[in-house]
Design an enzyme around this catalytic site. Sequence first.
Site, PDB file in Angstrom:
ATOM      1  N   GLU A   1     -74.162 -24.715-102.215  1.00 13.26           N
ATOM      2  CA  GLU A   1     -73.129 -24.396-101.314  1.00 13.26           C
ATOM      3  C   GLU A   1     -73.134 -25.079 -99.934  1.00 13.26           C
ATOM      4  O   GLU A   1     -71.749 -25.204 -99.609  1.00 13.26           O
ATOM      5  CB  GLU A   1     -73.218 -22.953-100.881  1.00 13.26           C
ATOM      6  CG  GLU A   1     -73.030 -21.625-101.923  1.00 13.26           C
ATOM      7  CD  GLU A   1     -74.436 -21.527-102.924  1.00 13.26           C
ATOM      8  OE1 GLU A   1     -75.326 -22.118-102.612  1.00 13.26           O
ATOM      9  OE2 GLU A   1     -74.414 -20.823-103.537  1.00 13.26           O
TER      10      GLU A   1
ATOM     11  N   PHE B   1     -78.331  -5.923-102.916  1.00 11.09           N
ATOM     12  CA  PHE B   1     -78.914  -7.255-103.517  1.00 11.09           C
ATOM     13  C   PHE B   1     -77.923  -8.115-103.187  1.00 11.09           C
ATOM     14  O   PHE B   1     -76.688  -8.216-103.101  1.00 11.09           O
ATOM     15  CB  PHE B   1     -79.058  -7.092-104.854  1.00 11.09           C
ATOM     16  CG  PHE B   1     -79.357  -8.295-105.716  1.00 11.09           C
ATOM     17  CD1 PHE B   1     -80.557  -8.853-105.492  1.00 11.09           C
ATOM     18  CD2 PHE B   1     -78.301  -9.104-106.415  1.00 11.09           C
ATOM     19  CE1 PHE B   1     -80.805 -10.171-105.968  1.00 11.09           C
ATOM     20  CE2 PHE B   1     -78.714 -10.329-107.032  1.00 11.09           C
ATOM     21  CZ  PHE B   1     -79.891 -10.945-106.854  1.00 11.09           C
ATOM     22  N   GLN B   2     -78.424  -9.402-102.549  1.00 13.15           N
ATOM     23  CA  GLN B   2     -77.502 -10.580-102.043  1.00 13.15           C
ATOM     24  C   GLN B   2     -76.569  -9.993-101.146  1.00 13.15           C
ATOM     25  O   GLN B   2     -75.341 -10.739-100.968  1.00 13.15           O
ATOM     26  CB  GLN B   2     -76.923 -11.331-103.269  1.00 13.15           C
ATOM     27  CG  GLN B   2     -77.789 -12.005-104.187  1.00 13.15           C
ATOM     28  CD  GLN B   2     -77.149 -12.974-105.344  1.00 13.15           C
ATOM     29  OE1 GLN B   2     -75.974 -12.716-105.667  1.00 13.15           O
ATOM     30  NE2 GLN B   2     -77.592 -13.865-105.398  1.00 13.15           N
TER      31      GLN B   2
ATOM     32  N   LYS C   1     -66.483  -7.158-103.185  1.00 13.03           N
ATOM     33  CA  LYS C   1     -66.265  -7.273-104.482  1.00 13.03           C
ATOM     34  C   LYS C   1     -65.455  -6.104-104.876  1.00 13.03           C
ATOM     35  O   LYS C   1     -64.212  -6.271-105.902  1.00 13.03           O
ATOM     36  CB  LYS C   1     -67.541  -6.959-105.548  1.00 13.03           C
ATOM     37  CG  LYS C   1     -67.463  -7.433-106.936  1.00 13.03           C
ATOM     38  CD  LYS C   1     -68.704  -7.489-107.505  1.00 13.03           C
ATOM     39  CE  LYS C   1     -68.568  -7.846-108.996  1.00 13.03           C
ATOM     40  NZ  LYS C   1     -69.800  -7.860-109.597  1.00 13.03           N
TER      41      LYS C   1
ATOM     42  N   MET D   1     -83.726 -43.748 -87.630  1.00 11.51           N
ATOM     43  CA  MET D   1     -83.415 -43.529 -86.119  1.00 11.51           C
ATOM     44  C   MET D   1     -84.398 -42.604 -85.566  1.00 11.51           C
ATOM     45  O   MET D   1     -84.779 -42.824 -84.449  1.00 11.51           O
ATOM     46  CB  MET D   1     -82.175 -42.576 -86.190  1.00 11.51           C
ATOM     47  CG  MET D   1     -81.636 -42.582 -84.593  1.00 11.51           C
ATOM     48  SD  MET D   1     -81.240 -44.245 -84.091  1.00 11.51           S
ATOM     49  CE  MET D   1     -79.516 -44.428 -84.480  1.00 11.51           C
TER      50      MET D   1
END
Lengths: 195, 601
Positions: free
Chosen positions: B68, B130-131, B180, B498
């Site tokens: 993502e 969940f999630q 949802k 760096m």
Amino acid sequence: MASSPTPGAPTPGAPNPAAPSVYSTSPGEPPIERRTIAVLVDNEPGVLARVIGLFSGRGYNIESLTVSEVDPENHLSRITVVTSGTPQILEQIKAQLDRLVPVHTVRDLTLAGGFVDRDLALVKVAGTGEKRVEALRIADIFKAEVVDAGLDYFVFQMHHRSDKVDRFIELMKPLGLVELSRTGVVAIARGARGL
Amino acid sequence: MTAKTEEAPAAATQDPKSELPNGAELLIKALVEQGVEVVFGYPGGAVLPIYDALFQQNALRHILVRHEQAAVHAAEGYARSTGKVGVVLVTSGPGATNAVTGLTDALMDSIPVVCLTGQVPTHLIGNDAFQEADTTGITRPCTKHNYLVKAVADLPRTLHEAFYVAASGRPGPVVVDLPKDVLQAKGPYLSKEKVHHRSYRPQTEPEPGAVEQAIELLANAKRPVIYSGGGVINAGPAACEALGQLVRATGAPITNTLMGLGAYPGTDRQFLGMLGMHGTYEANLAMYNADVMLCVGARFDDRVTGRLSDFSPGSTKIHIDIDPSSINKNVMVDLPVIGDVGRVLAAMNARWRERDLATDAKALDAWWQQIEQWRARDCLAFVQDGDVIKPQHAIRRLYELTRERDLYVTTEVGQHQMWAAQYFKFDSPNRWMTSGGLGTMGYGLPAALGVQIAHPESLVIDIAGEASILMNIQELSTLAQYRLPVKTFIVNNQWMGMVRQWQELLHGKRYSESYSDSLPDFVKLADAFGAKGIRVTKASELDEAIREMIETPGPVIFDCCVAQDENCFPMIPSGAAHYEMLLGPNDHAAKPISEEGMVLV
């Protein structure tokens, strides 16, 4: 505005002796000021979190913050925040507040001229005998109202400017102050014009 | 936040007579009306209704990334190379939290992105489902604005608002969190012209008085300098054109920030190169010695200013910005001009012509002679001898061999990024995509992916380091799936360059954890992902290999093995001033890095 340094290449390591900008080298720390700011916001979920997150995330001070819906029809809430900082920080605070998407108006009441502000405290003082009498006497002097009482306690309601509320609370401490609840500052500008 | 009493959407779902579209279909309709063509995303449980709706339409193209974070960077690359809003679609919980780095990156670099996140159904919000993650809570400080849509009736309006907020004023990322059940509930559509934001109206037109003052200050300047940033790019090609007109009319030197490269032609004589920590000698000294500075769409970042008390101390400062909170944040300016950079510059140009203003030719001539002396130091010079490839040489040759092409460049973060900024000259905007504000390693490959989606026929190169590239290396799989011919040019010095450079200069050469151990064989890695792998270790073979890379029709991983000990110069050590530049390895800081400087990053 700025004076003109002579053109010339300073070799690295040799600072240009040009007169510095008045801003960047002001001697000492700039003064800390206190401001009361009114913010009109959409009354939507998370808007207070945005304001508080802005202050905590950028390390600004909050001395007092109050919020309540003031226009239910248009779902507008008013936040009154008392903050302190250098003039530069205070300008940043206002600009950052104004940048939040649900913010309609930001008004610096301190800069805008006169304003009135009030802080309301509920002060519970427990005790009997002489202390109880003294508490009531002082409450009377401060025009605090008794909103609840028992044989061994009073609950005073005191509303005035914060410093006067502070003073009242100080006096109540030795007289049996057991609990305190305050609203924080609400403020409104003087004059006929609205926000 | 979790008003569980509002059960209206659930009721709407069960309404059998309703022939209205569901939330997911409304969402797609709104995206299409907003002109969206591509969505970068990754499916999951909470967004399945959207993926189902995507499956049944052809107006939107979905690009399946492999992480993502990469979806957001790809959307950023898409947005920056096209000027459009980038769109991301991820699921709830880990989908949303993985997007946070990309969102913060977009916020810091003011890139317009709309990120749609799935959420658990409204009745489960707050139950640790969940999630489930508090997505609006987590993303509040890393977005310009965010929304939780609690009823399907609010969905189209919220979507249109999200695009308006993302793209107007100072652009930025906006998250729309979509439970949802809201996606499955049915509701009416609302077209975008019916949506007007209640409060958000950024000022775009400048105060005429400020415009007059600004051109007067410039006309009276003896040693002017124009310092422009990403705001000009964001304001669009017309703004860049207006900037060019102003620069030519005033005859002033111009320097760009890292974000601003390409706003003014990099090959033009009036261009001094990038300024700041790894900026050119001439740009930084021009800033230090200027008497009038015009800052256009830049924000006086600490990487640009160096020590604030010694930042352009003698100049009268004009600052054009659309964001009032950028004014006087780090550096106090004498004349703020709030407005859209393009409109402000157009107004300045118009008034400059109308009033027939001119700068003091004699003073300007002396100023340019001075600047040419600084330029003659040739601060980006290096010596390429022997067969070991200097990283600077690799990047300069890459530039010289690709400059005639229709080219887009992205970078990761580190030494290679600074060298790319120094040696590539961009003559037009939207060609250079790099993570400036947040400094996100792993930005370049997914950003290049997004650029290539937007410009399928163009040459897109991700200039990378061997450490950065591993941070989002999984996107090679996305390149393979969509046959995206992105060229990944890895400047491989086997160090987090760096970090190593700072350890060498500031921490007594104690190279703590900065060696890139156990690197993969990048040529074999390319093979595994269906790309072509090219490795070069000798300077004499470099040009031929770069040509081979360019001519390869598909994706290429170019493992350019370079000298391990090169440092990025010029460098203003942290906490030092513009005149305290180190020009090369034999230069030592005029004084040891101060305690104060050591604290700075």
